[in-house]
Design a protein around this motif. Sequence first.
Motif, PDB file in Angstrom:
ATOM      1  N   ALA A  46      20.987  33.595  29.989  1.00  0.00           N
ATOM      2  CA  ALA A  46      19.821  34.096  29.248  1.00  0.00           C
ATOM      3  C   ALA A  46      19.823  33.679  27.783  1.00  0.00           C
ATOM      4  N   ASP A  47      20.999  33.469  27.199  1.00  0.00           N
ATOM      5  CA  ASP A  47      21.050  33.187  25.762  1.00  0.00           C
ATOM      6  C   ASP A  47      20.905  31.702  25.435  1.00  0.00           C
ATOM      7  N   VAL A  48      20.707  30.850  26.425  1.00  0.00           N
ATOM      8  CA  VAL A  48      20.559  29.414  26.169  1.00  0.00           C
ATOM      9  C   VAL A  48      19.208  29.126  25.524  1.00  0.00           C
ATOM     10  N   VAL A  49      19.248  28.456  24.372  1.00  0.00           N
ATOM     11  CA  VAL A  49      18.017  28.091  23.664  1.00  0.00           C
ATOM     12  C   VAL A  49      17.845  26.576  23.580  1.00  0.00           C
ATOM     13  N   GLU A  50      18.841  25.844  24.075  1.00  0.00           N
ATOM     14  CA  GLU A  50      18.770  24.394  23.995  1.00  0.00           C
ATOM     15  C   GLU A  50      19.682  23.783  25.051  1.00  0.00           C
ATOM     16  N   ILE A  51      19.237  22.639  25.623  1.00  0.00           N
ATOM     17  CA  ILE A  51      20.060  21.868  26.548  1.00  0.00           C
ATOM     18  C   ILE A  51      20.323  20.522  25.895  1.00  0.00           C
ATOM     19  N   GLY A  52      21.597  20.233  25.642  1.00  0.00           N
ATOM     20  CA  GLY A  52      21.961  19.082  24.846  1.00  0.00           C
ATOM     21  C   GLY A  52      21.931  17.762  25.589  1.00  0.00           C
ATOM     22  N   SER A  53      22.125  16.689  24.838  1.00  0.00           N
ATOM     23  CA  SER A  53      22.172  15.340  25.414  1.00  0.00           C
ATOM     24  C   SER A  53      23.313  15.227  26.415  1.00  0.00           C
ATOM     25  N   TYR A  54      23.023  14.615  27.551  1.00  0.00           N
ATOM     26  CA  TYR A  54      24.004  14.348  28.607  1.00  0.00           C
ATOM     27  C   TYR A  54      24.609  15.621  29.199  1.00  0.00           C
ATOM     28  N   ALA A  55      23.883  16.732  29.105  1.00  0.00           N
ATOM     29  CA  ALA A  55      24.413  17.997  29.622  1.00  0.00           C
ATOM     30  C   ALA A  55      24.763  17.903  31.104  1.00  0.00           C
ATOM     31  N   PHE A  56      23.985  17.149  31.867  1.00  0.00           N
ATOM     32  CA  PHE A  56      24.227  17.018  33.309  1.00  0.00           C
ATOM     33  C   PHE A  56      24.567  15.573  33.670  1.00  0.00           C
ATOM     34  N   TYR A  57      25.112  14.844  32.728  1.00  0.00           N
ATOM     35  CA  TYR A  57      25.366  13.423  32.916  1.00  0.00           C
ATOM     36  C   TYR A  57      26.163  13.137  34.190  1.00  0.00           C
ATOM     37  N   ASN A  58      25.625  12.224  34.997  1.00  0.00           N
ATOM     38  CA  ASN A  58      26.313  11.704  36.187  1.00  0.00           C
ATOM     39  C   ASN A  58      26.744  12.805  37.147  1.00  0.00           C
ATOM     40  N   HIS A  59      26.005  13.903  37.152  1.00  0.00           N
ATOM     41  CA  HIS A  59      26.378  15.004  38.043  1.00  0.00           C
ATOM     42  C   HIS A  59      25.990  14.653  39.480  1.00  0.00           C
ATOM     43  N   GLN A  60      26.917  14.891  40.394  1.00  0.00           N
ATOM     44  CA  GLN A  60      26.735  14.450  41.775  1.00  0.00           C
ATOM     45  C   GLN A  60      26.240  15.552  42.709  1.00  0.00           C
ATOM     46  N   HIS A  61      26.119  16.781  42.210  1.00  0.00           N
ATOM     47  CA  HIS A  61      25.815  17.891  43.113  1.00  0.00           C
ATOM     48  C   HIS A  61      24.541  18.651  42.769  1.00  0.00           C
ATOM     49  N   ILE A  62      24.253  18.819  41.486  1.00  0.00           N
ATOM     50  CA  ILE A  62      23.153  19.687  41.115  1.00  0.00           C
ATOM     51  C   ILE A  62      21.809  19.139  41.603  1.00  0.00           C
ATOM     52  N   LYS A  63      21.041  20.028  42.223  1.00  0.00           N
ATOM     53  CA  LYS A  63      19.717  19.667  42.713  1.00  0.00           C
ATOM     54  C   LYS A  63      18.629  20.557  42.116  1.00  0.00           C
ATOM     55  N   LYS A  64      19.027  21.774  41.718  1.00  0.00           N
ATOM     56  CA  LYS A  64      18.032  22.715  41.205  1.00  0.00           C
ATOM     57  C   LYS A  64      18.564  23.400  39.953  1.00  0.00           C
ATOM     58  N   SER A  78      17.218  13.919  41.805  1.00  0.00           N
ATOM     59  CA  SER A  78      16.137  14.311  40.919  1.00  0.00           C
ATOM     60  C   SER A  78      16.134  15.836  40.871  1.00  0.00           C
ATOM     61  N   VAL A  79      16.466  16.396  39.733  1.00  0.00           N
ATOM     62  CA  VAL A  79      16.679  17.837  39.624  1.00  0.00           C
ATOM     63  C   VAL A  79      15.346  18.579  39.656  1.00  0.00           C
ATOM     64  N   GLU A  80      15.275  19.579  40.522  1.00  0.00           N
ATOM     65  CA  GLU A  80      14.078  20.412  40.642  1.00  0.00           C
ATOM     66  C   GLU A  80      14.212  21.614  39.722  1.00  0.00           C
ATOM     67  N   PHE A  81      13.163  21.883  38.945  1.00  0.00           N
ATOM     68  CA  PHE A  81      13.192  23.000  38.019  1.00  0.00           C
ATOM     69  C   PHE A  81      12.518  24.220  38.649  1.00  0.00           C
ATOM     70  N   LEU A  82      13.210  25.352  38.643  1.00  0.00           N
ATOM     71  CA  LEU A  82      12.698  26.591  39.218  1.00  0.00           C
ATOM     72  C   LEU A  82      12.364  27.592  38.112  1.00  0.00           C
ATOM     73  N   ASN A  83      11.283  28.350  38.351  1.00  0.00           N
ATOM     74  CA  ASN A  83      10.905  29.446  37.448  1.00  0.00           C
ATOM     75  C   ASN A  83      10.767  28.985  36.005  1.00  0.00           C
ATOM     76  N   GLY A  84      10.169  27.803  35.841  1.00  0.00           N
ATOM     77  CA  GLY A  84      10.034  27.256  34.499  1.00  0.00           C
ATOM     78  C   GLY A  84       8.626  27.345  33.950  1.00  0.00           C
ATOM     79  N   GLU A  85       7.837  28.254  34.498  1.00  0.00           N
ATOM     80  CA  GLU A  85       6.429  28.347  34.091  1.00  0.00           C
ATOM     81  C   GLU A  85       6.261  28.639  32.601  1.00  0.00           C
ATOM     82  N   ASN A  86       7.216  29.354  32.029  1.00  0.00           N
ATOM     83  CA  ASN A  86       7.118  29.690  30.614  1.00  0.00           C
ATOM     84  C   ASN A  86       7.774  28.652  29.712  1.00  0.00           C
ATOM     85  N   VAL A  87       8.331  27.624  30.341  1.00  0.00           N
ATOM     86  CA  VAL A  87       9.053  26.608  29.586  1.00  0.00           C
ATOM     87  C   VAL A  87       8.299  25.285  29.559  1.00  0.00           C
TER      88      VAL A  87
END
Length: 539
Positions: free
Chosen positions: A335-353, A378-387
Motif C-alpha cells: 500500500a505504501d508504494v508511490v513509485e516503481i523504479g527502473s528495471y524493477a522487474f527486469y528479466n523476470h521469468q515468472h511474473i504475469k500479473k 507481457s504483464v497484466e495489470f489488475l485493479n489499476g483503474e485509479n492509476v
Amino acid sequence: MRKHFLLTLALVLGSLTGAWAAKVKYAEPLKNGMEYNKTVYYELDTDTKEATVIKGDWQYTGTVIIPDEVTYNGDTYAVTTIGKHAFYCCSDLEQVVFGANVKTIKGSAFYRSGRAEDKDNNIPACEIKLNLDSDGLEVIESSGIQETRILPNHGDTLVLGKNIRQLGPESDTDYSNNWYTWGARSGVKFIKVAEGNTHFCNDENGVLYNSGKTTLIAYPSARVAATYEIPASVTTVRQYAFYSAKVTKVTGGNNVVRIGGVVSGDITSFHVGSKVTTMGTTAFMYCGKTFIPDVDNENTTFKVIDKSLYKNTAQGTILCRYYRDARAETFVLPADVVEIGSYAFYNHQHIKKLDFQLCTNLKASKISGYAFHSTKYSVEFLNGENVFVNIGGVLYNEDTTQMIIYGDKVTITDYVMPKQTKSVPVSAIKANDNVKTFAINKALNNTTDLPTSTEYWDNMTNLERYSVEAGNAIYSADTAGVLYNKGKTKLISYPRGNTRAYYKVADGTKELNVRAFYRNQYLKVLDLGKNIVSVMNGN
C-alpha cells in the motif's frame, strides 16, 4: 577562421606483422569508388595543429596503427585524440596501437567494438588489444570503451599508464557509463596502475581504486575468488565495478554510501551496509536468478521484504527491484508504494500479473518506462483503474502523455496514438501478433529512436506499416510504411510483416538502425542506394 579538413591515411598490410603501415594523402569525403576500408580518417585543426581520429565510411578492421603525427600541405599535426564513435561497432577490429601523442579517448570511441563468440553461427570472438599503458594517454571519457571486448595488454594483466587522470565520469556521483564496462575486461585477472600515477591505485588483488582508495572503480572480471571484502576506506562503488565479476560473495563496505550500478556475474551475495543511501537504477539488475542483496538491518533507507528491494523516501516507498528468485505469478504491490523504479522487474521469468488493489497514492507517471524491461511475459495489470488510462487495452499515464504498456493481449489491428502522447518508453511495447498498422502522432518526441528497444518493436510480428502524422519533428514514414527519422537520413524500422519482396531505401539515407530489418521474412532484394555509410548491428 578555424578550418577543418578530412584527411585519410592509406593503409598497407604489413607482410610480417599484419599491421597497417601509413602514407598520408588527402581525399574528398564520401567520394564513390574509393577503398575507404583501407583508410584512417582524421579531422585536422589548423589552429592547434592537432589531429583527431574520426569515424570512417567503412568499419576499421584488423590492426590499426595510429602514428604520432601526420603531415598535410607541409604542416605537421600531432595525433592527440581518438574521436567520438571513431571505432564504433568495428566488430572485426583486432588491435589499435596509439601513437605517443594520443592523450584522449572520447566518449563511445570504441563503443561495441570487438565481438563475443557466436557458437550458433560459428563466428569466433574478436577481441581488441589497446596499449592503455601508453605514457601519453591521459583521459578515457565516459563510455569511451563501453561494450568493448578489450584484452589484457601484459599477459593476463591490464596495465594503465602513469599519466591517466580520468577514467569515465569525472565525479563519483555521476552514474553514467563507466570506462570499464560490459565485455571490456576479457581475460583480465589483474589491473595494474603504472608507477608514478597520482590519480589511481590498485590493491594486492588487482582491484582498481582512485588514489585515495575511497572509490572502488573496477574488479578484474577474470579473477576467480570465493569472497572479496570491500576495504573500510571505500565510500563509493562505481558503476559497473563488479560487472561479470567471478567472485561469489562481496562483504565489508561498512562505510560505503553510494553504489553506482551494475553488480553482476557470479555474485550470490553482496553486503549493502548501514550507511548506503544511494544506489544506481541498475544496481544488481544483472545478478543471477537466486540473488538477493544482503541489506544491513540498521540501514534506514533500503530494505528487503519478500524478495523485493524497497527504498524509503519522504514521499513514500519506491519498489526498486522484484528479484528473479520470487516465483509468484501475481505480485500485489504494498500500500505504501508511490513509485516503481527502473528495471524493477527486469528479466523476470515468472511474473504475469501486477495487482494495484492496495495502492492509493501511486500514479502511472511514477512507473518507470524501463520497469518491465525484458520480462518474459507481457504483464497484466489488475485493479489499476485509479492509476492508468485504458484505451483499447493499451495503458497510459493519467493524462495520456506517456504510454505505459502495450501488451501481447491487445487486440487492436490498426493502432492510432492518442494526440497527447509524447513518449513511448523502450519497454512499453511487448510482442504483439495483432497490430498491423501503427500510426504515430505529431506530438511524439522521444529523444531516442523508438525501435531502439528492438526486442519489443521487432516482435510486432505482423506489423505491415508505420505512418507518421504531419508536423512530427522527429519521425517520418515513406509510402511503403517504413519508419525513418525526420530527414530520412536514418532508416529506423522496416515493419516485420511488410510483404514487399523488393525495397529501395530513401535517397539520402546514410544509416540503418539497429535491427532495422530484423526477422522480415518477405524481403528478397534490398537496394541501399549510394549514400549508406553505416549499417548497425542486427541487420
